[in-house]
Enzyme design. Structure first.
Site, mmCIF file in Angstrom:
data_model
loop_
_atom_site.group_PDB
_atom_site.id
_atom_site.type_symbol
_atom_site.label_atom_id
_atom_site.label_comp_id
_atom_site.label_asym_id
_atom_site.label_seq_id
_atom_site.Cartn_x
_atom_site.Cartn_y
_atom_site.Cartn_z
ATOM 1 N N LYS A 38 0.827 -1.203 0.000
ATOM 2 C CA LYS A 38 0.000 0.000 0.000
ATOM 3 C C LYS A 38 0.867 1.262 0.000
ATOM 4 C CE LYS A 38 -3.876 -2.360 2.272
ATOM 5 N NZ LYS A 38 -4.892 -2.287 3.375
ATOM 6 N N TYR A 69 -12.370 -2.938 -3.799
ATOM 7 C CA TYR A 69 -12.922 -2.892 -2.437
ATOM 8 C C TYR A 69 -14.453 -2.834 -2.429
ATOM 9 C CZ TYR A 69 -8.369 -2.354 -0.075
ATOM 10 O OH TYR A 69 -7.108 -2.559 0.445
ATOM 11 N N ASN A 121 -2.140 -0.226 6.964
ATOM 12 C CA ASN A 121 -1.600 -1.510 7.427
ATOM 13 C C ASN A 121 -0.739 -2.201 6.366
ATOM 14 O OD1 ASN A 121 -3.603 -2.262 5.704
ATOM 15 N ND2 ASN A 121 -4.797 -3.435 7.185
ATOM 16 N N HIS A 151 -1.994 -5.629 1.282
ATOM 17 C CA HIS A 151 -3.209 -6.383 0.988
ATOM 18 C C HIS A 151 -2.795 -7.724 0.412
ATOM 19 C CE1 HIS A 151 -7.115 -7.519 -0.728
ATOM 20 N NE2 HIS A 151 -6.402 -7.955 -1.755
ATOM 21 N N GLU A 155 -9.206 -10.636 -8.106
ATOM 22 C CA GLU A 155 -8.306 -9.494 -7.916
ATOM 23 C C GLU A 155 -7.145 -9.510 -8.918
ATOM 24 O OE1 GLU A 155 -7.353 -9.763 -3.739
ATOM 25 O OE2 GLU A 155 -9.411 -9.233 -3.149
#
Ligand code: IDP
Ligand code: MG
Length: 137
Positions: free
Chosen positions: A10, A51, A114, A117, A128
Site C-alpha cells: 500500500k 474494495y 496496514n 493487501h 483481484e
C-alpha cells in the site's frame, strides 16, 4: 498445492521505503516467486472494484483517499499455499493486534495504513488478479 495470489504494498509501505523489506520476506519463503509486479498509483474506479465489498462502511471513503494517495506496488505471487501463507505473513487487519514477526505487526500501528493487501481466498485471488493484471491472467 501451488496457488497464485494478488498482493498490494500500500502507499504507506512505498512512502516509508519498506518495499524491499517486504518483498525480501516474500522471496525468502521456499519456492514462492513473484510472477508479475507493477508500481502504480491506483485510481478511484479500480479501487471501487477492488474494495466493492466494503462500500458503505465508515472506513470506506478514508480508505479510498489513502489508497490513491501515492503509488502502490501490485504483485502476483505464486507458490505452495501462498494464499493462506501471505495472509499469515501479513497478520490480522489491525496492526496492534498483529503479532510481531508479521508485516503488519512489525511495521504498522493504525488500521487503515496496514501496509499490505493479500487475497483472502482462491475466489478473491482470481477476481483481484484480473483487476490488476488483466493481460497477465
Ligand atoms: P484485510 O485487508 O485484512 O483483508 P478488510 O476487512 O478486507 O481487511 O479491510 C480492507 C482494508 O480496509 C484494511 O486492510 C484496512 O486498510 C481498511 N480497514 C478495514 N477495517 C478498517 C477500520 O475499522 N478502520 C480503518 N480502516 C479499516
Ligand atoms: Mg480483505
Amino acid at each position: 498445492m501451488s496457488q497464485r495470489t494478488l498482493v498490494l504494498l500500500k502507499p504507506d509501505a512505498v512512502r516509508r521505503g519498506l518495499v524491499g523489506e517486504i518483498i525480501g520476506r516474500i522471496e525468502s519463503k521456499a519456492g514462492w516467486k513473484i510472477s508479475a509486479l507493477e508500481l502504480r498509483t491506483l485510481d478511484r474506479p479500480l479501487l471501487e472494484t477492488h474494495y466493492a465489498e466494503h462500500e458503505g462502511q465508515p472506513f470506506y471513503e478514508p480508505l479510498m483517499t489513502f489508497m490513491s494517495s501515492g503509488p502502490s506496488v501490485a504483485m502476483v505471487v505464486e507458490g505452495e499455499r501462498v494464499i493462506e501463507g501471505l495472509r499469515t505473513m501479513a497478520g490480522p487487519t489491525d496492526p496492534i493486534a498483529a503479532a510481531p514477526g508479521s508485516i503488519r505487526g512489525d511495521f504498522g500501528t493504525i488500521v487503515r495504513e496496514n501496509l499490505i493487501h493479500a487475497s483472502d481466498s482462491e475466489e478473491s485471488a482470481e477476481r483481484e488478479m484480473k483487476i490488476f493484471f488483466p493481460n497477465f491472467v
